[in-house]
Design a protein around this motif. Structure first.
Motif, short mmCIF file in Angstrom:
data_model
loop_
_atom_site.label_atom_id
_atom_site.label_comp_id
_atom_site.label_asym_id
_atom_site.label_seq_id
_atom_site.Cartn_x
_atom_site.Cartn_y
_atom_site.Cartn_z
N GLU A 105 72.59 34.25 28.63
CA GLU A 105 72.15 33.92 29.99
C GLU A 105 71.23 32.70 29.99
O GLU A 105 71.38 31.78 30.81
CB GLU A 105 71.44 35.11 30.62
CG GLU A 105 71.00 34.87 32.06
CD GLU A 105 70.33 36.09 32.68
OE1 GLU A 105 70.11 36.06 33.90
OE2 GLU A 105 70.04 37.06 31.95
N ALA A 110 79.99 48.32 29.79
CA ALA A 110 79.05 48.07 30.88
C ALA A 110 77.64 48.27 30.36
O ALA A 110 77.42 49.12 29.50
CB ALA A 110 79.33 49.03 32.04
N PRO A 111 76.66 47.48 30.84
CA PRO A 111 76.80 46.47 31.89
C PRO A 111 77.26 45.10 31.38
O PRO A 111 77.63 44.25 32.17
CB PRO A 111 75.39 46.37 32.45
CG PRO A 111 74.52 46.61 31.24
CD PRO A 111 75.25 47.63 30.42
N TYR A 112 77.22 44.89 30.05
CA TYR A 112 77.43 43.55 29.51
C TYR A 112 78.81 42.99 29.84
O TYR A 112 78.95 41.79 30.13
CB TYR A 112 77.23 43.55 27.99
CG TYR A 112 76.03 44.32 27.53
CD1 TYR A 112 74.74 43.78 27.67
CD2 TYR A 112 76.15 45.59 26.98
CE1 TYR A 112 73.63 44.51 27.25
CE2 TYR A 112 75.05 46.32 26.57
CZ TYR A 112 73.79 45.77 26.71
OH TYR A 112 72.70 46.48 26.31
N LYS A 114 80.48 43.11 32.36
CA LYS A 114 80.54 42.56 33.72
C LYS A 114 79.49 41.49 33.98
O LYS A 114 79.70 40.61 34.82
CB LYS A 114 80.36 43.69 34.74
CG LYS A 114 81.39 44.80 34.62
CD LYS A 114 82.80 44.31 34.94
CE LYS A 114 83.80 45.45 34.92
NZ LYS A 114 85.18 44.97 35.13
N THR A 115 78.36 41.56 33.29
CA THR A 115 77.24 40.66 33.62
C THR A 115 77.20 39.40 32.76
O THR A 115 76.64 38.38 33.18
CB THR A 115 75.90 41.40 33.47
OG1 THR A 115 75.78 41.89 32.13
CG2 THR A 115 75.82 42.57 34.44
N ASP A 128 78.39 35.95 31.24
CA ASP A 128 79.26 34.88 31.71
C ASP A 128 80.18 34.44 30.57
O ASP A 128 79.98 33.41 29.92
CB ASP A 128 78.41 33.70 32.21
CG ASP A 128 79.21 32.67 32.97
OD1 ASP A 128 80.46 32.77 32.97
OD2 ASP A 128 78.61 31.75 33.58
#
Length: 282
Positions: free
Chosen positions: A50, A78-80, A82-83, A85
């Motif tokens: 990020e 999840a969550p990685y 989906k979160t 990039d």
């Protein structure tokens, strides 16, 4: 955060950091279990991703093989999943066995089967070696490809040398103290000019490999060494603990991992730290 004045340990969530004892060897994170280690490693990688994407629009990460890939598995959940990039990730290998990409010994195959095929990484962002040429040619071609990506600033460049500055280099640790395909007492350890070198006499099969050199590893913005299990305890001790100058341990490959202008973090489980100074003080 809880600081224990007696042990010099900080308890942060589910992992324990040794403060002060190993300050010259980076940050040492000790985990109660492999599950906790995996979660912390995923958090660490996701946070770095990020930050790098926000700062420069890309995240250039170099992988190793072995148990490391399995310990990165939570990134596929999840969550990685989906979160993160994923479209901004650029994948490289710190070292690779010179075998077919479909061979069981291939680090590429290991990463593809257990990580890369499970997250939406752009296929053209995955930079693996040419598996149809000799070890020497594969090393030369891989270095050339990285040089082109440095020119484009897909991979950043070091502030203090012409080396690439990967956002994150992930290393495993062998029981003999080797990292990447840099083995104890091997001539590849002293290579200073090449970014990628090759060996044909690996003490661990298969014999032919390519590997990043120490100048490239030590030019990274972040280097993480991941080790778990009792078989790694002696190597962890020799790589991290203070030792006498004449004991010969300074030539241990893992001890030669010393980022020049970056951060070094060790992700360890309790078994791997059984011989580490200060790890069991109460």
């Amino acid at each position: 955060m809880v600081l224990s004045p007696l042990s010099g340990k900080r308890i942060l969530g589910s992992w324990m950091a040794l403060s002060g004892v190993h300050k010259e060897r980076g940050e040492v994170r000790i985990h109660e279990s492999l599950d906790e280690l995996s979660t912390d490693l995923a958090d660490y990688i996701a946070e770095l991703s990020e930050a790098c994407v926000k700062e420069r629009g890309a995240f250039a990460i170099a992988l190793s093989g072995g148990s490391l890939i399995g310990l990165m598995g939570k990134l596929c959940e999840a969550p990685y999943s989906k979160t993160v990039d994923w479209a901004k990730w650029y994948i490289f290998w710190v070292d690779e066995r010179v075998v077919s990409k479909s061979h069981a010994d291939s680090n590429y195959k290991l990463a593809k089967d257990n990580l890369l095929s499970k997250v939406p990484i752009v296929p053209s962002h995955i930079h693996s070696i040419n598996d149809s040429v000799s070890a020497e040619e594969a090393a030369d071609e891989y270095e050339f490809a990285i040089r082109q990506l440095v020119k484009m600033r897909t991979v950043d460049v070091s502030d203090i040398s012409d080396c690439p500055k990967f956002d994150l280099v992930l290393l495993g640790l062998g029981p003999d103290g080797h990292v990447a395909s840099l083995f104890p007492n091997h001539s590849a350890l002293i290579e200073q000019d090449e970014w990628v070198t090759f060996i044909t006499d690996s003490p661990k099969p298969p014999p032919e490999r390519i590997t990043f050199t120490l100048p490239v590893i030590n030019s990274a913005s972040n280097v993480a060494v991941v080790a778990a299990g009792e078989s790694k305890a002696e190597a962890v001790h020799l790589a991290i603990d203070e030792t006498e100058p004449d004991d010969g341990k300074t030539s241990l490959p893992a001890r030669m991992v010393q980022p020049r202008n970056g951060k070094l973090v060790w992700f360890l489980d309790k078994l791997a730290t059984s011989k580490l100074q200060g790890s069991h003080a109460e």
